[in-house]
Design an enzyme around this catalytic site. Sequence first.
Site, PDB file in Angstrom:
ATOM      1  CB  SER A 186      -0.900   0.015   1.239  1.00 24.63           C
ATOM      2  OG  SER A 186      -1.404   1.319   1.481  1.00 24.63           O
ATOM      3  N   GLY A 187       0.615   2.171  -0.894  1.00 22.83           N
ATOM      4  CA  GLY A 187       1.419   3.377  -0.951  1.00 22.83           C
ATOM      5  C   GLY A 187       1.257   4.255   0.270  1.00 22.83           C
ATOM      6  CB  SER A 188      -1.690   5.779   1.956  1.00 19.43           C
ATOM      7  OG  SER A 188      -2.467   4.613   2.140  1.00 19.43           O
ATOM      8  N   GLY A 245      -1.890   5.192  -3.042  1.00 15.70           N
ATOM      9  CA  GLY A 245      -0.695   5.028  -3.857  1.00 15.70           C
ATOM     10  C   GLY A 245      -0.879   3.988  -4.939  1.00 15.70           C
ATOM     11  CB  THR A 246      -2.172   0.500  -4.912  1.00 17.32           C
ATOM     12  OG1 THR A 246      -3.225   0.793  -3.976  1.00 17.32           O
ATOM     13  CG2 THR A 246      -1.026  -0.180  -4.184  1.00 17.32           C
TER      14      THR A 246
END
Length: 342
Positions: free
Chosen positions: A82-84, A250-251
């Site tokens: 996960s980006g965040s 982010g994804t």
Amino acid sequence: MDTHAGGDVSRIVTAGIDTLPGATVRAQMEYLRDDADGLRRLLLEEPYGIPEMSVDLLVPATHPEAVAGYIIMEVMGYPIYSGSNTLCTATAVLEMGLVPKQEGIQRFKLEAPAGLVQIEARVHDGVVESVTCEGLPSYIDTYRDSLMVPGVGEVTYSIAYSGGFYALVDAEALGFKLTLDEEAELSACAYKIVEAIKAKRGFSHYTLGDVGPLPFLHFMGPEEAVGEGYTRSRSATYVHPGVICRSTTGTGTSARLALMRYEGRLELNDKLETVSLRETGFIGTFTGTHQEGAYQVVENTITGRSYVLAESTIVINCEDPMVRCGELHHILSDRHRDANAG
């Protein structure tokens, strides 16, 4: 340590959990998922949390190049990336001193269930002003398919993989402007579309194989060119029934980059800024591409900022009827287990 990136709150668990079995962070994640899901449920359900939050458990890295590992827990389960959550975890690692802050740019690696992640943090006057993390290699599985969705009508969508499978849909074509007042309606519409696609077919990753049914949908707003090689677009990401992410994710941003490259609209180092319903944003950068069988895979980075909200100790009271201690005892550290035996 509670943090947020783009509005997505991530609770970073820094202590109180025993070392988990498993030779890799991925294996430790699978242990939590299969044998100790009580931690995720405790911290994301009432009275301790809400479904819109995420939890990141810091664990010792198993790869020699990483300073720490982290396991991501969300209402839908255990995403491998996960980006965040990565932005938040990287910030917490710096704020805790696990990686001492240094002025300017500093680089280190974290170990996610998906593998090693390169982190680049910008620090000014002791403040972590931004974090750039690698997005997972992303690709388009399905381009502009369509289906009839009950209660919505005919929907055209593409499917991207960027750490999970995403349905990408045009927000304007569905009548949305991507403003905050549409949040509940966006969630209801996304649920209908995702359920219809799931009923139609499944998806398989070129190396991971079956990673479960389609979980996510990303609403794409109109694109605005704000500079050479720099595009901005309003966005919203559905992750679970009733839940639109506070950030653009982010994804989700990586999935958009994969689509833009597939359509021939990205050059090396071009950027896409996705803007959320709450006017927060992430910046995705296209950094390269390679071929994996039939798929053109897009390499990318995600840049954002995480803010620390609170540092606290969570008290687990086993006399509380809303706490399921039976699902927790075997992973709580001795001090926490003894103090809260209830």
